[in-house]
Design a protein around this motif. Structure first.
Motif, mmCIF file in Angstrom:
data_model
loop_
_atom_site.group_PDB
_atom_site.id
_atom_site.type_symbol
_atom_site.label_atom_id
_atom_site.label_comp_id
_atom_site.label_asym_id
_atom_site.label_seq_id
_atom_site.Cartn_x
_atom_site.Cartn_y
_atom_site.Cartn_z
ATOM 1 N N UNK A 1 5.194 9.548 -32.590
ATOM 2 C CA UNK A 1 5.479 10.612 -33.814
ATOM 3 C C UNK A 1 6.731 9.325 -34.586
ATOM 4 N N UNK A 2 6.535 9.404 -35.931
ATOM 5 C CA UNK A 2 7.556 8.556 -36.539
ATOM 6 C C UNK A 2 8.577 9.376 -37.087
ATOM 7 N N UNK A 3 9.682 8.916 -36.780
ATOM 8 C CA UNK A 3 11.084 9.672 -37.033
ATOM 9 C C UNK A 3 11.119 11.055 -36.831
ATOM 10 N N UNK A 4 11.121 11.295 -35.414
ATOM 11 C CA UNK A 4 11.015 12.684 -35.160
ATOM 12 C C UNK A 4 12.427 13.359 -35.119
ATOM 13 N N UNK A 5 12.617 14.745 -35.601
ATOM 14 C CA UNK A 5 13.725 15.402 -35.624
ATOM 15 C C UNK A 5 14.533 15.265 -34.482
ATOM 16 N N UNK A 6 13.907 15.411 -33.284
ATOM 17 C CA UNK A 6 14.254 15.451 -31.922
ATOM 18 C C UNK A 6 13.570 14.611 -31.064
ATOM 19 N N UNK A 7 14.251 13.634 -30.338
ATOM 20 C CA UNK A 7 13.374 12.642 -29.405
ATOM 21 C C UNK A 7 14.302 13.011 -28.113
ATOM 22 N N UNK A 8 13.386 13.344 -27.087
ATOM 23 C CA UNK A 8 13.924 13.648 -25.723
ATOM 24 C C UNK A 8 13.184 12.643 -24.868
ATOM 25 N N UNK A 9 14.111 11.667 -24.004
ATOM 26 C CA UNK A 9 13.145 10.915 -23.205
ATOM 27 C C UNK A 9 13.976 11.156 -21.771
ATOM 28 N N UNK A 10 13.162 11.386 -20.705
ATOM 29 C CA UNK A 10 13.469 11.249 -19.479
ATOM 30 C C UNK A 10 15.051 12.168 -19.260
ATOM 31 N N UNK A 11 14.951 13.153 -19.741
ATOM 32 C CA UNK A 11 16.233 14.106 -19.446
ATOM 33 C C UNK A 11 16.194 14.565 -18.280
ATOM 34 N N UNK A 12 17.386 14.523 -17.631
ATOM 35 C CA UNK A 12 17.554 14.990 -16.186
ATOM 36 C C UNK A 12 19.124 15.408 -16.146
ATOM 37 N N UNK A 26 10.003 14.907 -24.640
ATOM 38 C CA UNK A 26 9.391 15.799 -25.869
ATOM 39 C C UNK A 26 9.936 15.109 -27.092
ATOM 40 N N UNK A 27 8.967 15.172 -28.197
ATOM 41 C CA UNK A 27 9.392 14.714 -29.531
ATOM 42 C C UNK A 27 9.178 15.703 -30.266
ATOM 43 N N UNK A 28 9.918 16.200 -31.114
ATOM 44 C CA UNK A 28 9.668 17.406 -32.138
ATOM 45 C C UNK A 28 9.883 16.787 -33.724
ATOM 46 N N UNK A 29 8.831 17.089 -34.305
ATOM 47 C CA UNK A 29 8.594 16.495 -35.632
ATOM 48 C C UNK A 29 9.808 17.436 -36.762
ATOM 49 N N UNK A 30 9.981 16.886 -37.759
ATOM 50 C CA UNK A 30 10.856 17.412 -38.845
ATOM 51 C C UNK A 30 9.919 18.480 -39.470
ATOM 52 N N UNK A 31 10.643 19.685 -39.533
ATOM 53 C CA UNK A 31 9.813 20.840 -40.291
ATOM 54 C C UNK A 31 8.909 21.601 -39.248
ATOM 55 N N UNK A 32 8.945 21.287 -37.885
ATOM 56 C CA UNK A 32 8.062 21.778 -36.852
ATOM 57 C C UNK A 32 8.770 23.307 -36.245
ATOM 58 N N UNK A 65 18.238 14.342 -34.823
ATOM 59 C CA UNK A 65 18.565 14.010 -36.190
ATOM 60 C C UNK A 65 18.963 12.397 -36.116
ATOM 61 N N UNK A 66 18.482 11.648 -35.152
ATOM 62 C CA UNK A 66 18.914 10.279 -34.899
ATOM 63 C C UNK A 66 20.187 9.996 -34.200
ATOM 64 N N UNK A 67 20.915 10.886 -34.048
ATOM 65 C CA UNK A 67 22.282 10.974 -33.195
ATOM 66 C C UNK A 67 22.044 11.185 -31.643
ATOM 67 N N UNK A 68 22.623 10.176 -30.972
ATOM 68 C CA UNK A 68 22.434 10.358 -29.534
ATOM 69 C C UNK A 68 23.522 11.676 -29.191
ATOM 70 N N UNK A 69 22.885 12.498 -28.338
ATOM 71 C CA UNK A 69 23.705 13.709 -28.065
ATOM 72 C C UNK A 69 25.032 13.475 -27.375
ATOM 73 N N UNK A 70 25.092 12.162 -26.791
ATOM 74 C CA UNK A 70 26.290 11.961 -26.033
ATOM 75 C C UNK A 70 27.423 11.164 -27.058
#
Lengths: 308, 366
Positions: A1-12, A26-32, A65-70
């Motif tokens: 997915x290109x430029x997803x609004x939310x990008x989650x990777x291996x979250x534990x 999970x990747x979630x696209x803009x406007x989804x 939105x491209x910012x890391x949650x931490x």
């Protein structure tokens, strides 16, 4: 997915020895309009709190939105709308006071952004002087949604917004979410109600901290892969046991007041099943082929997961 | 942004009847209670007199005692056998025994003996009764010697500075102000922050444009104002109902109160950072703040009489220092030069708690 609004990777994330989330990606696209579907304890609330920067992950990462949650939590907090699972408004303040307050802490005013919440707020505006604690479940959720929307967020995180809400209000609520999506807002919802999955663009079926499947609801039901039968008889208590004993049984489980049944035998028909059951001493046997719902898929996936 | 927050906080306070009651009912009730009911002054204490001599001097002394208003004659005893029984019956708190030939002995030997027996099952009041009695006796000796110039042998001299009438209220008002400011500031803020956590609204506050510091300030400002109003109410009551003197500078007293209020508020914030429910916050405030404040600040029990470990412990009670300051200003009329050390200690404690709570205040859940 290109430029997803939310990008989650291996979250534990674990609480003590309890693993609440196991390497979720999970990747979630803009406007989804994206739904996390799963029973209580699936890890939905933990996931939403991690996305809302309220918890720190044990490992893995999430970007909103491209910012890391931490590292980017300050930016995320300004740009998302978050509605926790528990009703989190001030019960002793009126509808209008709540809305003014939440506009205030986001550095805006109700007048300025009235157009953003108008569609939703007009449902509860007649009660604007009523204390929030005295609203019905559905109205509370509409108010909470208005409060989460008042600062024009790009992403909405709604944790179980329809839990404890009557059927009519639930329907209205989903209409509102669709409208928000039309405006380009990314809407992420969690719900324990399987029937709501069909209203999302895509869903992730969750169980015990893991994702069973991510896809569009249509695709998930299309991939069910078995003929499904809905069965009833006069002796329901015996029926499930007898069905599980059949030679070709693939799965049998309670579904509402009937039993849903799939067979390994591709030739299986309503008639052949009925004959089998009548032979076992069942009366008034009704067997109907039905289309699988998300709930059927979920139960089947869950069984496969547990057997694996 | 902050204005809305503060308005909201005031709405919470004014809409909750219990909060209002604690904020404004309690100070008044407490001041009146401490002032009137819980007092260690002596009023109309029941006494018995065993007068073996019954001459003009002993009658004069007796009359003087009874005229003081502190004592009331319950019984004239006839023999020393009766003493034990009047105490046992609990009829009297004190028995005064004059030796035989009292007047004669005074004029001949310039000395005579009075025996004061008190019921020391309540040591505090026994002590007070004994010292009141001897004070009146000394007083009489004084008058006596001025009429007839005789050499008088005074063995003790006590003088009660600042509170010559030993009025309990003068002791209790500074203590009560301290306790109430502590209670309202620390407990109410810690509870109100814990409530946000408990109700889940803290989640929403954190996910907003607000910085943690703004959340704290928004929470604290209403309580600063209300605590300040409370301090004024207590001082007003003290002055009008109990005629408590105000010898020093009002502005100084209020500024010191402000310092103490902010110190207590930062303690409250600190407590709220370590408690997740209103109940924990309340219990923590009660046991960590209230009890030590009452017991170890010198409010009720004099610090000098405590064992050394407790005396040392009392030094970390902010209230101890504040009580010293309030007394110095109100009763002694002193200026900052006399208690700058106490002020610095309070300011130090305040900075420590502001620092600690800012550090401990969580930007996330759990």
């Amino acid at each position: 997915m290109i430029n997803p609004h939310i990008h989650i990777e291996g979250l534990t994330k674990s609480y003590g020895n309890e693993k609440a989330l196991k390497a979720l990606s999970v990747d979630i696209a803009k406007g989804e309009l994206f739904g996390f579907i799963g029973p209580d304890g699936a890890g939905k609330t933990t996931l939403f709190r991690l996305l809302a920067t309220l918890l720190l992950p044990d490992s893995g990462s999430a970007e909103v939105l491209g910012y890391d949650t931490v590292s980017g939590y300050k930016e995320i907090r300004k740009q998302i709308g978050y509605m926790p699972g528990k009703f989190s408004l001030y019960q002793d303040l009126s509808v209008e006071e709540n809305l003014n307050f939440f506009a205030g802490i986001h550095g805006t005013t109700l007048q300025e952004n009235y157009h953003l919440v108008q569609d939703i707020y007009q449902h509860i505006e007649p009660f604007k002087n009523r204390r929030a604690g005295k609203l019905s479940g559905g109205m509370k959720q509409k108010l909470a949604l208005s409060c989460a929307l008042i600062h024009q967020p790009k992403v909405l995180l709604l944790d179980e917004p329809t839990t404890g809400v009557d059927a009519v209000s639930r329907q209205e609520f989903w209409e509102m979410l669709k409208n928000l999506k039309e405006k380009g807002i990314t809407v992420v919802v969690s719900t324990p109600y399987m029937d709501e999955a069909a209203l999302c663009d895509r869903v992730a079926l969750m169980q015990k901290g893991s994702v069973l499947k991510i896809n569009t609801p249509q695709q998930i039901t299309a991939e069910f892969g078995h003929a499904l039968f809905s069965i009833r008889s006069d002796t329901m208590f015996k029926l499930l046991g007898d069905l599980l004993q059949l030679e070709n049984t693939h799965a049998a489980f309670r579904f509402g007041d009937t039993i849903h049944f799939t067979s390994h035998n591709k030739e299986e028909t309503s008639q052949s099943i009925a004959n089998n059951l009548i032979a076992q001493g069942h009366h008034n046997v009704v067997v109907e082929p039905v289309l699988p719902t998300i709930e059927d898929c979920f139960i089947l996936l869950m069984k496969m997961e547990n057997n694996a | 942004m902050m204005k809305g927050f503060i308005v909201k906080e005031f709405l919470h306070i004014f809409r909750d009847r219990r909060t209002m009651l604690i904020l404004f009912g309690m100070p008044i009730v407490q001041v009146l209670l401490f002032g009137f009911a819980i007092t260690n002054e002596i009023n109309n204490a029941q006494i018995a007199i065993l007068d073996h001599s019954k001459d003009n001097v002993t009658t004069a002394i007796t009359a003087k005692m009874l005229a003081s208003g502190y004592f009331q004659l319950n019984k004239q005893l006839e023999s020393s056998d009766q003493i034990a029984s009047v105490f046992q019956n609990g009829e009297v708190k004190e028995v005064i025994v004059f030796e035989p030939d009292f007047a004669q002995k005074i004029s001949k030997n310039h000395t005579a003996k009075v025996q004061i027996i008190t019921d020391a099952s309540d040591p505090n009041s026994a002590n007070l009764l004994a010292s009141y009695t001897s004070a009146i006796l000394m007083d009489y000796v004084g008058e006596f010697s001025s009429i007839r110039p005789l050499p008088v042998n005074l063995s003790t001299q006590t003088s009660m500075l600042y509170n010559p009438e030993l009025k309990g209220v003068f002791m209790f008002v500074p203590g009560t102000i301290t306790i109430l400011l502590m209670l309202i500031s620390a407990m109410m803020t810690s509870i109100s922050i814990a409530r946000e956590k408990e109700m889940g609204t803290m989640e929403v506050l954190l996910v907003s444009h607000l910085k943690p510091l703004q959340i704290i300030i928004g929470k604290v400002i209403p309580y600063i104002l209300l605590s300040f109003v409370n301090a004024l109410v207590i001082l007003f009551l003290a002055a009008t109902v109990f005629h408590m003197p105000m010898n020093g500078s009002m502005i100084l007293l209020l500024s010191e109160s402000m310092l103490f209020i902010i110190m207590a508020l930062s303690m409250g914030i600190f407590i709220s950072t370590i408690s997740n429910t209103q109940q924990t916050a309340m219990l923590l405030s009660m046991f960590v703040l209230m009890l030590p404040t009452i017991l170890l600040s010198g409010f009720i029990f004099p610090i000098e009489n405590m064992p050394v470990p407790l005396q040392l412990l009392s030094n970390i009670m902010p209230s101890k220092w504040f009580i010293i300051i309030v007394k110095s200003i109100m009763l002694k009329g002193l200026g900052i030069a006399y208690f700058w050390k106490e002020t610095i200690i309070l300011a130090g404690m305040m900075s420590a708690f502001v620092f600690l709570s800012a550090k401990k205040f969580k930007i996330r859940l759990a």
